[in-house]
Every structure is written in C-alpha cells, then in structure tokens.
Motif scaffolding. Structure first.
Motif, PDB file in Angstrom:
ATOM      1  N   ARG A  14       0.815  -1.219   0.000  1.00 39.69           N
ATOM      2  CA  ARG A  14       0.000   0.000   0.000  1.00 39.69           C
ATOM      3  C   ARG A  14       0.847   1.266   0.000  1.00 39.69           C
ATOM      4  NH1 ARG A  14      -1.448   3.766   3.395  1.00 39.69           N
ATOM      5  NH2 ARG A  14      -3.471   4.762   3.255  1.00 39.69           N
ATOM      6  N   ASP A  15       1.856   1.340   0.865  1.00 35.06           N
ATOM      7  CA  ASP A  15       2.679   2.545   0.968  1.00 35.06           C
ATOM      8  C   ASP A  15       3.415   2.825  -0.338  1.00 35.06           C
ATOM      9  OD1 ASP A  15       1.828   2.938   3.555  1.00 35.06           O
ATOM     10  OD2 ASP A  15       3.567   1.915   4.441  1.00 35.06           O
ATOM     11  N   GLU A  16       3.910   1.780  -0.977  1.00 32.44           N
ATOM     12  CA  GLU A  16       4.599   1.937  -2.264  1.00 32.44           C
ATOM     13  C   GLU A  16       3.642   2.477  -3.327  1.00 32.44           C
ATOM     14  OE1 GLU A  16       6.581  -0.872  -5.740  1.00 32.44           O
ATOM     15  OE2 GLU A  16       6.311  -1.703  -3.721  1.00 32.44           O
ATOM     16  N   VAL A  17       2.441   1.938  -3.367  1.00 31.33           N
ATOM     17  CA  VAL A  17       1.438   2.388  -4.340  1.00 31.33           C
ATOM     18  C   VAL A  17       1.082   3.851  -4.086  1.00 31.33           C
ATOM     19  CG1 VAL A  17      -0.952   2.078  -5.109  1.00 31.33           C
ATOM     20  CG2 VAL A  17       0.517   0.079  -4.754  1.00 31.33           C
ATOM     21  N   MET A  18       0.914   4.210  -2.836  1.00 35.28           N
ATOM     22  CA  MET A  18       0.586   5.598  -2.500  1.00 35.28           C
ATOM     23  C   MET A  18       1.732   6.532  -2.888  1.00 35.28           C
ATOM     24  SD  MET A  18      -2.476   5.487  -1.539  1.00 35.28           S
ATOM     25  CE  MET A  18      -2.684   7.173  -1.012  1.00 35.28           C
ATOM     26  N   GLN A  19       2.973   6.092  -2.750  1.00 34.64           N
ATOM     27  CA  GLN A  19       4.119   6.901  -3.170  1.00 34.64           C
ATOM     28  C   GLN A  19       4.109   7.096  -4.684  1.00 34.64           C
ATOM     29  OE1 GLN A  19       7.471   4.794  -1.517  1.00 34.64           O
ATOM     30  NE2 GLN A  19       7.511   6.076   0.317  1.00 34.64           N
TER      31      GLN A  19
END
Length: 87
Positions: free
Chosen positions: A64-69
């Motif tokens: 999730r964090d990678e996608v949001m970045q």
C-alpha cells in the motif's frame, strides 16, 4: 499507475474537443468527436477495473505505501494540476 494518468489526460483532451464542437454548434463534427471519446472511455474503464482489481488483492495491499508513493509521484510531476472543468 502512470498509464492511468496518461489515459485520463487523453480523455480530458477528447472531452475538451467534444465540448468545443458542442459550444460552436459544429454538428458536422459531433459524431467524429463523440466516437473516439466513447471508445477511449470504454477501453479506459476496462483497464481501470483491472488495475483496481489488482490493487484490491492481498499482495498489493501489502504494498500500500509503495502504491501511494507512486500516486504522489504522479501528482508531484511538474505541470500536474487538478482538473478544472469549465463547462
């Protein structure tokens, strides 16, 4: 993700073209402007469903964090701005 953004830009361009045709009452070019927009919207919807379906999978939720970045990086690009609809 960046491909979705590019597709959105294409849709905006096609919609803007159609809006111009309508505003100028250029009925001769209405269908010529509407058909590519309709086709592109259908293609985009299918692709977007596929992307978001993958995003909903467990493996992507773990990222999730990678996608949001990635989404934030798209918005941070020079020249990116929120769409303002004037019609």
């Amino acid at each position: 993700m960046s491909q979705l953004h590019e597709q959105h830009e294409d849709l905006v361009r096609l919609l803007t073209d159609l809006t111009y045709v309508i505003k100028t009452k250029n009925i001769d070019h209405f269908i010529e402007s509407l058909v590519p927009l309709h086709k592109k919207m259908n293609e985009h919807n299918a692709y977007e469903e596929e992307v978001f379906q993958r995003l909903g999978s467990h493996s992507l939720l773990m990222r999730r964090d990678e996608v949001m970045q990635q989404l934030s990086a798209i918005q941070a690009k020079q020249g990116y701005k929120m769409k303002e609809w004037t019609f």
